[in-house]
Design an enzyme around this catalytic site. Structure first.
Site, mmCIF file in Angstrom:
data_model
loop_
_atom_site.group_PDB
_atom_site.id
_atom_site.type_symbol
_atom_site.label_atom_id
_atom_site.label_comp_id
_atom_site.label_asym_id
_atom_site.label_seq_id
_atom_site.Cartn_x
_atom_site.Cartn_y
_atom_site.Cartn_z
ATOM 1 N NE ARG A 45 -2.115 -2.321 3.146
ATOM 2 C CZ ARG A 45 -2.507 -2.738 4.347
ATOM 3 N NH1 ARG A 45 -3.444 -2.099 5.020
ATOM 4 N NH2 ARG A 45 -1.938 -3.793 4.897
ATOM 5 C CG ASP A 105 14.647 -1.734 4.225
ATOM 6 O OD1 ASP A 105 15.548 -0.959 4.566
ATOM 7 O OD2 ASP A 105 14.153 -2.568 5.011
ATOM 8 C CG PHE A 154 10.963 2.144 10.529
ATOM 9 C CD1 PHE A 154 11.167 0.945 9.863
ATOM 10 C CD2 PHE A 154 9.661 2.592 10.709
ATOM 11 C CE1 PHE A 154 10.090 0.199 9.377
ATOM 12 C CE2 PHE A 154 8.580 1.860 10.235
ATOM 13 C CZ PHE A 154 8.797 0.665 9.565
HETATM 14 P P1 IMP Z 1 12.413 -4.605 1.065
HETATM 15 O O1 IMP Z 1 11.827 -5.845 0.510
HETATM 16 O O2 IMP Z 1 13.197 -4.855 2.317
HETATM 17 O O3 IMP Z 1 13.206 -3.787 0.072
HETATM 18 O O4 IMP Z 1 11.222 -3.789 1.622
HETATM 19 C C1 IMP Z 1 10.575 -2.849 0.970
HETATM 20 C C2 IMP Z 1 9.302 -2.550 1.729
HETATM 21 O O5 IMP Z 1 9.500 -2.544 3.139
HETATM 22 C C3 IMP Z 1 8.819 -1.166 1.378
HETATM 23 O O6 IMP Z 1 7.950 -1.210 0.301
HETATM 24 C C4 IMP Z 1 8.119 -0.754 2.641
HETATM 25 O O7 IMP Z 1 6.783 -1.204 2.588
HETATM 26 C C5 IMP Z 1 8.809 -1.488 3.744
HETATM 27 N N1 IMP Z 1 9.762 -0.589 4.420
HETATM 28 C C6 IMP Z 1 11.093 -0.548 4.282
HETATM 29 N N2 IMP Z 1 11.650 0.420 5.017
HETATM 30 C C7 IMP Z 1 10.621 1.024 5.657
HETATM 31 C C8 IMP Z 1 10.540 2.146 6.564
HETATM 32 O O8 IMP Z 1 11.528 2.801 6.927
HETATM 33 N N3 IMP Z 1 9.290 2.470 6.971
HETATM 34 C C9 IMP Z 1 8.175 1.788 6.594
HETATM 35 N N4 IMP Z 1 8.201 0.766 5.737
HETATM 36 C C10 IMP Z 1 9.416 0.381 5.274
#
Ligand code: IMP
Ligand code: MG
Length: 182
Positions: A45, A105, A154
């Site tokens: 979302r 991330d 975060f």
């Molecule tokens: P990844 O698979 O670890 O790259 O995660 C990506 C997803 O993790 C993003 O689309 C976010 O929904 C969530 N995410 C990563 N970092 C944050 C943050 O600092 N705050 C909130 N959601 C995060």
């Protein structure tokens, strides 16, 4: 699940985000100048605010579709196992596609989603993420366009949540935990 008490420190203003989106939109228009069929895919979302502002800045014929992939629960750690919770409504074969994400991330989400979407044989597919946390990467993934590269904090706001809250903040802020007074 309840969260420990925290405050939110402003990190990127609504004005800076809007200015950056204008620049990104010009670059995207150049990349897709020849297209008559761009599909902009928002990852639910977290990207809903970003995609809304981005498509309104694009002077191109666009269709909008959404895909939901799970990674986080209600906490701050990625589960690393990516599941598709809601697939696209439309086919993307032979289409020009732009995938819009809130944050890269660890990289697992986009790595997985891009492998899936590429297997459907789009003509062209690129990715844009509003935020990038390069120091957190666990799998090799680079978005084609990034709004802002940020340190390992975060963050919330502008569509991005902490335990489903704060998506409605107009700016990006970082979560700072405070001592519980009780
Ligand atoms: P990844 O698979 O670890 O790259 O995660 C990506 C997803 O993790 C993003 O689309 C976010 O929904 C969530 N995410 C990563 N970092 C944050 C943050 O600092 N705050 C909130 N959601 C995060
Ligand atoms: Mg997300």
């Amino acid at each position: 699940m309840s969260q420990p008490p925290y405050e939110i420190d402003k990190m990127i203003s609504a004005k800076s985000i809007a200015a950056r989106i204008e620049d990104l939109a010009r670059e995207i228009e150049r990349e897709y100048a020849e297209t008559d069929k761009l599909v902009v895919v928002g990852l639910l979302r977290g990207s809903f605010v970003f995609i809304a502002d981005l498509v309104r800045e694009l002077d191109l014929p666009v269709e909008v579709d959404f895909l939901e992939a799970s990674s986080y629960g209600d906490g701050m750690e990625s589960s690393r196992e990516v599941r598709i919770l809601k697939d696209l409504r439309g086919a993307i074969e032979a289409r020009d596609v732009l995938v819009v994400e809130d944050i890269v991330d660890t990289g697992h989400t986009l790595h997985h989603v891009m492998a899936l979407l590429r297997s459907r044989n789009p003509a062209k597919i690129h990715t844009i993420a509003l935020l990038d946390k390069p120091s957190r990467r666990e799998v090799d993934f680079a978005a084609d366009w990034i709004g802002f590269s940020i340190p390992d904090e975060f963050v919330v706001g502008y569509g991005i949540d902490y335990a489903q809250r704060n998506r409605n903040l107009p700016f990006i802020g970082k979560v700072r935990f405070v001592e519980d007074a009780s």
